[in-house]
Every structure is written in structure tokens, then in C-alpha cells.
Design a protein around this motif. Structure first.
Motif, PDB file in Angstrom:
ATOM      1  N   ALA A   1     -60.374  -9.632 -36.603  1.00 14.08           N
ATOM      2  CA  ALA A   1     -59.493  -8.704 -35.901  1.00 14.08           C
ATOM      3  C   ALA A   1     -58.321  -8.276 -36.785  1.00 14.08           C
ATOM      4  N   ALA A   2     -57.792  -9.207 -37.576  1.00 10.66           N
ATOM      5  CA  ALA A   2     -56.674  -8.879 -38.466  1.00 10.66           C
ATOM      6  C   ALA A   2     -57.117  -7.913 -39.563  1.00 10.66           C
ATOM      7  N   VAL A   3     -58.278  -8.182 -40.161  1.00 10.32           N
ATOM      8  CA  VAL A   3     -58.776  -7.315 -41.235  1.00 10.32           C
ATOM      9  C   VAL A   3     -59.056  -5.902 -40.712  1.00 10.32           C
ATOM     10  N   SER A   4     -59.456  -5.792 -39.443  1.00  7.52           N
ATOM     11  CA  SER A   4     -59.733  -4.468 -38.883  1.00  7.52           C
ATOM     12  C   SER A   4     -58.481  -3.604 -38.819  1.00  7.52           C
ATOM     13  N   LEU A   5     -57.294  -4.220 -38.926  1.00  2.98           N
ATOM     14  CA  LEU A   5     -56.031  -3.479 -38.879  1.00  2.98           C
ATOM     15  C   LEU A   5     -55.441  -3.266 -40.270  1.00  2.98           C
ATOM     16  N   TRP A   6     -56.146  -3.705 -41.302  1.00  6.51           N
ATOM     17  CA  TRP A   6     -55.668  -3.504 -42.662  1.00  6.51           C
ATOM     18  C   TRP A   6     -56.061  -2.116 -43.157  1.00  6.51           C
ATOM     19  N   PRO A   7     -55.261  -1.514 -44.030  1.00  7.36           N
ATOM     20  CA  PRO A   7     -55.636  -0.207 -44.591  1.00  7.36           C
ATOM     21  C   PRO A   7     -56.857  -0.317 -45.494  1.00  7.36           C
ATOM     22  N   GLN A   8     -57.651   0.742 -45.506  1.00  6.67           N
ATOM     23  CA  GLN A   8     -58.856   0.761 -46.326  1.00  6.67           C
ATOM     24  C   GLN A   8     -58.494   0.997 -47.785  1.00  6.67           C
ATOM     25  N   ASN A   9     -58.996   0.116 -48.652  1.00  8.57           N
ATOM     26  CA  ASN A   9     -58.777   0.242 -50.090  1.00  8.57           C
ATOM     27  C   ASN A   9     -60.098   0.026 -50.792  1.00  8.57           C
ATOM     28  N   GLU A  10     -60.427   0.899 -51.723  1.00 10.02           N
ATOM     29  CA  GLU A  10     -61.734   0.828 -52.372  1.00 10.02           C
ATOM     30  C   GLU A  10     -61.861  -0.346 -53.324  1.00 10.02           C
ATOM     31  N   TYR A  11     -60.757  -0.921 -53.742  1.00 10.23           N
ATOM     32  CA  TYR A  11     -60.819  -1.915 -54.800  1.00 10.23           C
ATOM     33  C   TYR A  11     -60.371  -3.319 -54.370  1.00 10.23           C
ATOM     34  N   ALA A  12     -59.573  -3.414 -53.325  1.00  7.51           N
ATOM     35  CA  ALA A  12     -59.058  -4.729 -52.935  1.00  7.51           C
ATOM     36  C   ALA A  12     -58.683  -4.712 -51.462  1.00  7.51           C
TER      37      ALA A  12
END
Length: 295
Positions: free
Chosen positions: A33-44
């Protein structure tokens, strides 16, 4: 030992199992659930807070302005729901019929044990191996097509037997019927046979006994089997990929593809939505049957 257990409060006795549940079940779900609220980054993976992943997931929903039809997410979930409904219905009919036969028409416990052992033998092998075993039978040049062509019943191979919705449903039924059958069988074995004799003495037909005595008393097993089957089908991606020829969409397959492209926040958002739907389904079923009271 019993005296010590009685002296300990109930919450303290449940603490070890509660800790295991929290570490291996609740904590991973909270991380997803926490990761679903993180911004999308192609590298990290960069911690943060954004609802963009959910906005991307439901972009153009429910109607896509470009195509004029349902958005991709809705189509994917509808495809998954279709498989769930078909597999649930077929496994319910098959599982109930097999459980009924074993519970009421097999006379001895030894014979019942032998039958159950035979039915569980396929589970000693991998799911993938059991799925792949269908390919020589259903393929364009497989046994079924060749046999029908040799018999003159068809002139060309039937393409829909493999890498289609039919093959996906067939594999799901093969893999999950036991998960429906076993809980129903357990519920049937708890039925007092005197109730069946009483129904017969009262002049009830076999159909009336089935619908008014057996089915109501096995509703707990039906509910548990339904939860098993639908939750397994909802999150499955291996069966859809192998038997669908990587051409059929499902929620589990979408999540698997997103993780393979390192789109972890978007995949986590999809997983949270899927989990919410599955939990809503389980809550709805629990309103039909109080599992805590029945068990």
C-alpha cells in the motif's frame, strides 16, 4: 501446563501467532500500500506521496474517449470477473457432485480415504506441469483434433481448444475443483444422517431432500470453497499466461507485466485495488453465512 495456560490472559496466548500474522501478512500488505503511493521512477524506488498511480490506473475510465468503449482497466477486471464466475460455477457443480457421491454413496471410510488420495495425487506435481499436459491434447495438431479429423467429424483443426478463454477456464477448473470439493465434503460429513432418514420418512423426494436439507447444511463448505476458488483465480497470472498464450488479459497478468517492466508503484496500486475487491467479496459472502458461528 493446563493450569499455566488458564492463568495466562487470552491476548497473551494469542500474541505469538498474532506476531507471526503481523510480520508475514499485515506488514507486507502495508508495504504494498505504501509503494502504491510512491512516485513512478524508471530507475529507482523513491519514497514519496502521490495519487498519480491510481489516476494512471483509471485513466479514461469508465469510458475511453479515444475508443468509445470501456477503459483498459475496466476491460481487464471484467475479463477476470468472467473467469471467476465461470470457474466458480463449474467447480461448484463438480465439487458438490463429487463430494455428495463420496459422502453419501461410498459406504466405508476406507473407500472414502482411497478416493480422496487418488483425487489428490495430481497435487503432488507442479501446477505448471499439469497445465502443460493439456497442450498435447488441445493443440492444433494435438490428440483431440487429430482424433476428430481421423474420425471424419471435422475437416480442419479447432483453433479455440488452446490459447483461448476455453483453455484458460479448463485449466482453472482442473487446478481448483479440489479446493471447492474438500470444504463441501467436510460439511456433508457433519450432517446427521438421521435428518436424511427423517426427510425420507416424511415423503420428501430426493430433490427436496437435496435442496431443503443437504444444501442448507453445506452452505459453510460452499462459502469456504467459493472463497478459495475466487481468490485463487482473481490473482492468478501463470494459468492465464500459459493457457492463454500470453494473449488474454487478467488483473494478475497485468500486475506481473508491470513488475517485469519495473513499474512497481503502478503494480502496487493495481494490487491494492484487487485486494480491496477481493476483501469486499469476502465480506459480502460473510454476510450470507456467519463463518465464526458456523465453524
Amino acid at each position: 501446563m493446563n493450569t499455566v495456560n488458564k492463568a495466562l490472559p487470552g491476548w497473551l496466548q494469542a500474541l505469538p501467532m498474532g506476531a507471526v500474522f503481523a510480520v508475514f501478512f499485515v506488514l507486507p500488505l502495508l508495504l504494498v500500500a505504501a509503494v502504491s503511493l510512491w512516485p513512478q521512477n524508471e530507475y529507482a524506488l523513491e519514497p514519496g506521496f502521490t495519487l498519480q498511480n491510481y489516476a494512471t490506473l483509471f485513466k479514461g475510465c469508465p469510458i475511453d474517449a479515444d475508443t468509445g468503449g470501456l477503459c483498459v482497466t475496466f476491460k481487464t477486471y471484467l475479463s477476470t470477473f468472467k473467469f471467476c464466475a465461470l470457474v466458480w460455477l463449474i467447480t461448484l457443480v463438480l465439487g458438490f457432485a463429487i463430494a455428495y457421491f463420496v459422502a453419501f454413496h461410498v459406504p466405508s471410510v476406507a473407500a472414502q480415504t482411497v478416493l480422496f488420495t487418488v483425487m489428490t495425487i495430481p497435487f503432488w506435481t507442479s501446477n505448471v506441469i499439469r497445465m502443460i499436459s493439456w497442450i498435447p491434447l488441445l493443440g492444433r495438431h494435438g490428440f483431440i483434433n487429430q482424433a476428430l479429423m481421423d474420425a471424419g467429424l471435422i475437416r480442419q483443426p479447432m483453433e479455440w481448444l488452446l490459447y483461448s478463454d476455453f483453455s484458460v477456464v479448463l485449466a482453472f477448473v482442473h487446478l481448483n475443483t479440489t479446493f471447492m470439493m474438500v470444504p463441501i465434503f467436510n460439511s456433508m460429513m457433519k450432517i446427521d444422517r438421521a435428518l436424511l432418514e427423517a426427510a425420507d420418512d416424511c415423503g420428501a423426494s430426493a430433490w427436496q431432500t437435496l435442496t431443503q436439507v443437504v444444501i442448507p447444511l453445506t452452505r459453510t463448505g460452499i462459502l469456504i470453497g467459493s472463497i478459495f476458488v475466487i481468490t485463487l483465480v482473481m490473482g492468478d497470472f501463470v494459468t492465464v499466461g500459459v493457457m492463454g498464450g500470453q494473449q488474454i488479459a487478467s488483473v494478475g497478468k497485468t500486475i506481473q507485466v508491470q513488475t517485469s517492466y519495473l513499474q512497481f508503484p503502478l503494480a502496487a496500486a493495481n494490487a491494492v485495488v484487487l485486494l480491496a475487491l477481493v476483501l469486499a467479496f469476502i465480506v459480502a459472502l460473510n454476510r450470507l453465512v456467519d463463518l465464526r458461528r458456523e465453524l
